[in-house]
Design a protein around this motif. Structure first.
Motif, short mmCIF file in Angstrom:
data_model
loop_
_atom_site.label_atom_id
_atom_site.label_comp_id
_atom_site.label_asym_id
_atom_site.label_seq_id
_atom_site.Cartn_x
_atom_site.Cartn_y
_atom_site.Cartn_z
N ILE A 43 0.86 -1.17 0.00
CA ILE A 43 0.00 0.00 0.00
C ILE A 43 0.90 1.23 0.00
O ILE A 43 1.81 1.33 0.83
CB ILE A 43 -0.90 0.04 1.24
CG1 ILE A 43 -1.65 -1.28 1.40
CG2 ILE A 43 -1.87 1.22 1.16
CD1 ILE A 43 -2.22 -1.47 2.79
N SER A 84 1.03 5.62 -0.45
CA SER A 84 0.32 6.90 -0.57
C SER A 84 0.73 7.60 -1.87
O SER A 84 1.69 7.21 -2.52
CB SER A 84 0.61 7.79 0.65
OG SER A 84 1.94 8.25 0.63
N VAL A 127 -0.56 7.25 12.22
CA VAL A 127 -0.21 6.16 11.31
C VAL A 127 0.62 5.10 12.04
O VAL A 127 0.36 3.90 11.90
CB VAL A 127 0.56 6.70 10.08
CG1 VAL A 127 1.06 5.55 9.20
CG2 VAL A 127 -0.34 7.63 9.27
N LEU A 163 -0.80 1.31 12.44
CA LEU A 163 -0.13 0.15 11.82
C LEU A 163 0.36 -0.83 12.88
O LEU A 163 0.27 -2.05 12.70
CB LEU A 163 1.02 0.63 10.93
CG LEU A 163 0.60 1.39 9.67
CD1 LEU A 163 1.83 1.93 8.95
CD2 LEU A 163 -0.23 0.52 8.74
N VAL A 204 3.60 -6.17 9.29
CA VAL A 204 3.46 -4.94 8.53
C VAL A 204 4.84 -4.36 8.30
O VAL A 204 5.57 -4.10 9.26
CB VAL A 204 2.57 -3.91 9.26
CG1 VAL A 204 2.54 -2.59 8.51
CG2 VAL A 204 1.16 -4.46 9.43
N ALA A 216 3.41 -1.00 4.12
CA ALA A 216 2.82 0.34 4.11
C ALA A 216 3.90 1.37 3.80
O ALA A 216 4.86 1.50 4.56
CB ALA A 216 2.17 0.63 5.47
N ALA A 273 -4.41 -1.01 5.24
CA ALA A 273 -3.63 -2.16 5.69
C ALA A 273 -4.49 -3.12 6.51
O ALA A 273 -4.38 -4.34 6.37
CB ALA A 273 -2.43 -1.68 6.52
N LEU A 301 -3.17 4.89 5.29
CA LEU A 301 -2.45 3.62 5.30
C LEU A 301 -3.00 2.60 6.31
O LEU A 301 -3.19 1.44 5.95
CB LEU A 301 -0.95 3.84 5.52
CG LEU A 301 -0.19 4.51 4.38
CD1 LEU A 301 1.22 4.90 4.84
CD2 LEU A 301 -0.13 3.62 3.16
N PRO A 302 -3.26 2.99 7.56
CA PRO A 302 -3.73 1.98 8.52
C PRO A 302 -5.06 1.32 8.15
O PRO A 302 -5.19 0.10 8.29
CB PRO A 302 -3.84 2.75 9.84
CG PRO A 302 -2.88 3.87 9.70
CD PRO A 302 -2.95 4.26 8.24
N LEU A 311 7.04 4.12 6.37
CA LEU A 311 6.61 5.52 6.47
C LEU A 311 7.83 6.37 6.80
O LEU A 311 8.41 6.24 7.88
CB LEU A 311 5.55 5.68 7.57
CG LEU A 311 5.08 7.11 7.81
CD1 LEU A 311 4.26 7.61 6.61
CD2 LEU A 311 4.29 7.21 9.10
N VAL A 344 1.77 -7.20 4.87
CA VAL A 344 1.32 -5.94 4.29
C VAL A 344 2.46 -4.94 4.41
O VAL A 344 3.05 -4.79 5.49
CB VAL A 344 0.07 -5.40 5.01
CG1 VAL A 344 -0.34 -4.05 4.45
CG2 VAL A 344 -1.09 -6.40 4.92
#
Length: 161
Positions: A23, A25, A98, A102, A113, A79, A66, A62-63, A117, A77
């Motif tokens: 995932i 952004s 975030v 996560l 995860v 992120a 996810a 994102l969370p 970020l 996952v």
């Protein structure tokens, strides 16, 4: 750079059969392109073929994305996002939200995860970590390899979902 003392990152043995979601952004296109390329390289190096990519508007989304994918049966996952400090407290709220989101979803679901970020004071700091030509670090690759390795390590302890 914060990479001092980091373990070597490379292909993850035993990850080829994992189902992985990435995932990312859409803010800060140049940085995000580098992070995504790093994630794709880590997946290819580890021979992971079952990959779903999803784009969300920003880091704050994102969370929830996810969580939905973790609940959908993905083994890991990843992120990816970037937040660059501005002149308001917005940076602190987004980064904290975030990070907590996560972390909580990983603990709640047991799905690893990859935390990709970037939380930077300047755009140059983000570029330096994005895995672009001339970057000192490749955080997209690192976050992906860490999630893959964790999924493989925890596989013997998996509960059927």
């Amino acid at each position: 750079m914060s990479g001092h003392g980091a373990p070597e990152m490379g292909p993850v043995e035993g990850a080829a059969d994992l189902k992985v979601a990435v995932i990312a952004s859409r803010w800060h296109t140049q940085v995000m392109d580098g992070l995504l390329d790093g994630a794709r390289r880590a997946l290819a190096d580890s021979k992971v073929a079952d990959v779903t990519e999803l784009r969300v508007p920003g880091a704050f989304e994102l969370p929830v994305a996810a969580r939905r994918l973790a609940d959908a049966g993905f083994d890991a996952v990843i992120a990816l996002g970037v937040v660059i400090r501005g002149g308001t407290p917005h940076f602190d709220y987004v980064c904290e939200g975030v990070t907590i989101g996560l972390t909580q979803l990983s603990q709640d679901t047991g799905v690893p995860v990859g935390f990709g970020l970037l939380t930077c004071d300047t755009e140059q700091q983000a570029i330096d970590r994005a895995g672009l030509p001339g970057s000192a670090e490749d955080k997209g690759y690192e976050a992906t390899a860490a999630a893959l390795e964790t999924a493989v390590t925890l596989r013997p302890y998996s509960r059927s979902r």
